[in-house]
Design a protein around this motif. Sequence first.
Motif, PDB file in Angstrom:
ATOM      1  N   GLY A  26       4.965 -11.834  10.116  1.00 60.88           N
ATOM      2  CA  GLY A  26       5.652 -12.410   9.121  1.00 60.88           C
ATOM      3  C   GLY A  26       5.259 -12.059   7.805  1.00 60.88           C
ATOM      4  N   SER A  27       4.467 -11.304   7.500  1.00 56.66           N
ATOM      5  CA  SER A  27       4.096 -10.738   6.324  1.00 56.66           C
ATOM      6  C   SER A  27       5.006  -9.959   5.742  1.00 56.66           C
ATOM      7  N   ASP A  28       5.149 -10.049   4.267  1.00 59.17           N
ATOM      8  CA  ASP A  28       5.933  -9.620   3.462  1.00 59.17           C
ATOM      9  C   ASP A  28       5.796  -8.267   3.165  1.00 59.17           C
ATOM     10  N   ALA A  29       4.743  -7.486   3.522  1.00 60.43           N
ATOM     11  CA  ALA A  29       4.160  -6.200   3.487  1.00 60.43           C
ATOM     12  C   ALA A  29       4.462  -5.324   4.568  1.00 60.43           C
ATOM     13  N   ILE A  30       5.296  -6.017   5.664  1.00 56.84           N
ATOM     14  CA  ILE A  30       5.498  -5.195   7.014  1.00 56.84           C
ATOM     15  C   ILE A  30       6.837  -4.296   6.545  1.00 56.84           C
ATOM     16  N   ALA A  31       6.656  -2.900   6.886  1.00 52.56           N
ATOM     17  CA  ALA A  31       7.811  -2.088   6.859  1.00 52.56           C
ATOM     18  C   ALA A  31       8.496  -2.052   5.363  1.00 52.56           C
ATOM     19  N   ARG A  32       7.775  -2.359   4.383  1.00 48.32           N
ATOM     20  CA  ARG A  32       8.346  -2.440   3.057  1.00 48.32           C
ATOM     21  C   ARG A  32       7.752  -1.260   1.936  1.00 48.32           C
ATOM     22  N   GLY A  33       6.976  -0.162   2.774  1.00 48.38           N
ATOM     23  CA  GLY A  33       6.391   0.838   1.942  1.00 48.38           C
ATOM     24  C   GLY A  33       7.457   1.992   1.887  1.00 48.38           C
ATOM     25  N   ASN A  34       7.131   3.053   1.068  1.00 48.26           N
ATOM     26  CA  ASN A  34       7.614   4.260   1.178  1.00 48.26           C
ATOM     27  C   ASN A  34       6.932   5.533   1.926  1.00 48.26           C
ATOM     28  N   ARG A  35       7.138   5.777   3.085  1.00 48.73           N
ATOM     29  CA  ARG A  35       6.105   6.742   3.959  1.00 48.73           C
ATOM     30  C   ARG A  35       5.957   8.070   3.032  1.00 48.73           C
ATOM     31  N   SER A  36       6.785   8.487   2.363  1.00 51.40           N
ATOM     32  CA  SER A  36       6.891   9.783   1.686  1.00 51.40           C
ATOM     33  C   SER A  36       5.643   9.948   0.705  1.00 51.40           C
ATOM     34  N   TYR A  37       5.379   8.535   0.481  1.00 52.37           N
ATOM     35  CA  TYR A  37       4.115   8.640  -0.637  1.00 52.37           C
ATOM     36  C   TYR A  37       2.710   8.577   0.246  1.00 52.37           C
ATOM     37  N   CYS A  38       2.859   8.440   1.286  1.00 54.60           N
ATOM     38  CA  CYS A  38       1.515   8.217   2.125  1.00 54.60           C
ATOM     39  C   CYS A  38       1.164   9.805   2.705  1.00 54.60           C
ATOM     40  N   PRO A  39       0.290  10.433   2.570  1.00 51.16           N
ATOM     41  CA  PRO A  39      -0.061  11.809   3.064  1.00 51.16           C
ATOM     42  C   PRO A  39      -0.390  11.815   4.518  1.00 51.16           C
ATOM     43  N   ASP A  40      -0.297  12.853   5.161  1.00 49.17           N
ATOM     44  CA  ASP A  40      -0.555  12.840   6.607  1.00 49.17           C
ATOM     45  C   ASP A  40      -1.989  12.702   6.807  1.00 49.17           C
ATOM     46  N   ALA A  41      -2.881  13.048   6.038  1.00 54.68           N
ATOM     47  CA  ALA A  41      -4.106  12.954   6.175  1.00 54.68           C
ATOM     48  C   ALA A  41      -4.729  11.509   6.202  1.00 54.68           C
ATOM     49  N   ALA A  42      -3.675  10.609   5.504  1.00 57.16           N
ATOM     50  CA  ALA A  42      -3.845   9.245   5.654  1.00 57.16           C
ATOM     51  C   ALA A  42      -3.121   8.225   6.772  1.00 57.16           C
ATOM     52  N   ARG A  43      -2.627   9.035   7.731  1.00 62.91           N
ATOM     53  CA  ARG A  43      -1.776   8.394   8.782  1.00 62.91           C
ATOM     54  C   ARG A  43      -2.503   7.122   9.385  1.00 62.91           C
ATOM     55  N   TYR A  44      -3.665   7.309   9.565  1.00 61.05           N
ATOM     56  CA  TYR A  44      -4.318   6.340  10.510  1.00 61.05           C
ATOM     57  C   TYR A  44      -5.210   5.370   9.357  1.00 61.05           C
ATOM     58  N   ASP A  45      -5.123   4.100   9.622  1.00 62.43           N
ATOM     59  CA  ASP A  45      -5.887   3.126   8.682  1.00 62.43           C
ATOM     60  C   ASP A  45      -7.302   2.997   9.176  1.00 62.43           C
ATOM     61  N   ARG A  46      -8.129   2.108   8.521  1.00 60.92           N
ATOM     62  CA  ARG A  46      -9.557   2.225   8.760  1.00 60.92           C
ATOM     63  C   ARG A  46      -9.956   1.602  10.149  1.00 60.92           C
ATOM     64  N   TYR A  47      -8.926   0.994  10.740  1.00 60.15           N
ATOM     65  CA  TYR A  47      -9.169   0.492  12.210  1.00 60.15           C
ATOM     66  C   TYR A  47      -8.465   1.548  13.174  1.00 60.15           C
ATOM     67  N   GLY A  48      -7.990   2.555  12.852  1.00 59.44           N
ATOM     68  CA  GLY A  48      -7.317   3.650  13.642  1.00 59.44           C
ATOM     69  C   GLY A  48      -6.149   3.289  13.868  1.00 59.44           C
ATOM     70  N   VAL A  49      -5.258   2.444  13.382  1.00 63.09           N
ATOM     71  CA  VAL A  49      -4.062   1.998  13.648  1.00 63.09           C
ATOM     72  C   VAL A  49      -3.101   3.084  12.983  1.00 63.09           C
ATOM     73  N   ASP A  50      -1.836   3.553  13.658  1.00 67.12           N
ATOM     74  CA  ASP A  50      -1.129   4.653  13.095  1.00 67.12           C
ATOM     75  C   ASP A  50      -0.162   3.936  12.168  1.00 67.12           C
ATOM     76  N   ARG A  51      -0.184   4.337  10.845  1.00 69.14           N
ATOM     77  CA  ARG A  51       0.974   4.007   9.941  1.00 69.14           C
ATOM     78  C   ARG A  51       2.172   4.233  10.022  1.00 69.14           C
ATOM     79  N   PHE A  52       2.607   5.237  10.738  1.00 68.24           N
ATOM     80  CA  PHE A  52       3.748   5.836  10.986  1.00 68.24           C
ATOM     81  C   PHE A  52       4.625   5.714  12.064  1.00 68.24           C
ATOM     82  N   THR A  53       4.155   4.358  12.670  1.00 67.05           N
ATOM     83  CA  THR A  53       4.900   4.027  14.210  1.00 67.05           C
ATOM     84  C   THR A  53       5.923   2.897  13.925  1.00 67.05           C
ATOM     85  N   ASN A  54       5.883   2.332  12.935  1.00 67.83           N
ATOM     86  CA  ASN A  54       6.843   1.327  12.340  1.00 67.83           C
ATOM     87  C   ASN A  54       8.182   1.681  11.945  1.00 67.83           C
TER      88      ASN A  54
END
Length: 472
Positions: free
Chosen positions: A426-454
């Motif tokens: 229920g977070s208001d941050a879910i799926a509200r970003g712009n994928r084009s701003y995030c470089p491929d090198a930062a695809r995975y967060d600090r816990y190893g979760v893929d940012r590009f799957t949602n």
Amino acid sequence: MTKNFHLPLAIICAIVALSFSSCIDDEFSTSSSDILTFSTDTVAFDTVITGQGTPTKQFLIYNKGKKMLNISSIRVAGESKGHFFLNVDGMKGDEFHDIEVRGQDSIFVFVESRLDPTNQDEPEYLEDHIEFVTNGVTQKVAVTAWGQDVIILNDTTLSKPTHLTAAKPYLVYGTLTIDTLTSVTFDPGTTLLFHHDAALLVKGTLTARGTQEKPITLRGDRLDHVVGEINFDIMSGQWDGVYFNYGSYGNELAFVSMRGNTNGMQVYSDDMSQRSLHLFNSVLHNASYLTLLGVNAWIDAEGCEFSDAGVFVADFYGGNLHFVNCTFANYYLFSAIDGPILNLMNKFDDGSSTHFQGSFDNCIFYGNTGDLNVNELNDIGIYLRNCLLQSSGEDDEFFINCVWGGDPKFYTEREKYIFDYRLHNGSDAIARGNRSYCPDAARYDRYGVDRFTNDGIDIGAYTWVKEPEETN
């Protein structure tokens, strides 16, 4: 009249005296069934730096019988390589004789430790016992610790290329300086423990690339507990901070966890065309003043958490700033917060001007204080794009596609000392970003979760992981 007044008082005193004498017996028990009880069966020191003194632990000895007990011997058994020292009834030593405990009374025992070096890299478990002999009966209280050898750096200057390794922690006293034109590397898993007021000063170049499995740790040297199960690691102000001096460029920090200091990480530059610092999947947490300061510096950061400070979480006087998928949050524990989360200044205290360029993209600004020090950014020149802010407002030329008055629904529970800035359902941050701003090198967060799957990228340093409904 006088005699009639004193007679009842004398009777009352006699009754009180008889009452006390019936409860407490000044005779010593010699029965082997009359023994001691203790407030704990184990005094645990957790991890102890070898060769260093420890904080004092304490426990209570109880005599629950009516008669006095004579403890004929109290001593440390001396079974390990550790040295444990006692203070019993106001006396220091490692062996005591004929200690008296009145009936239905107790006395304190204080324990300190100084462990010998273990001559190995990993912590070594050490166990000893405090022995009590009463009426011929021997009782024991265990004393345990993990002994950790360290490499001591005392006001050390590194003037040639150097690798700090993960083999043993480094204990820093004073200032650890990376000299001008010197490159120093921290290997994955490296740990630096900073003594009170100690600091890291970078005049040359620092490369500290940890990994998800082997992060690099910068923290205070108190490894014990404040009280109960609350580890000293939660305390701010234990050490000074990290400083990147004018002329220090090309610094790279990845998977670095820095916490518990006063002045955070400070970056000074007089040339915004050269990158001073690149931060990746790192955490700057819990500073009594601020976590990050930039002065005319080029700073890039992806996937980083900046959290909990007494004044500012991030404070910038000009600079070339590029922050992508970062979380800026403030639930500071130890005082009222005295500033906004993000402070942007285009003038110095002496009235001279500086300027900004860059943006904050897919970032969260949220906490127990205001998010920004300015309502309009056109005088500043910084863009906030697809950011979540707790304040109300509306988009313009510099605030672009922002989530206004949003709630990230952090896992953080300040009253339970939980400071976890991942996202609940229920977070208001879910799926509200712009994928084009995030470089491929930062695809995975600090816990190893893929940012590009949602369906759309989440805002902030951490990608939302759906929780089972029953845990909501």
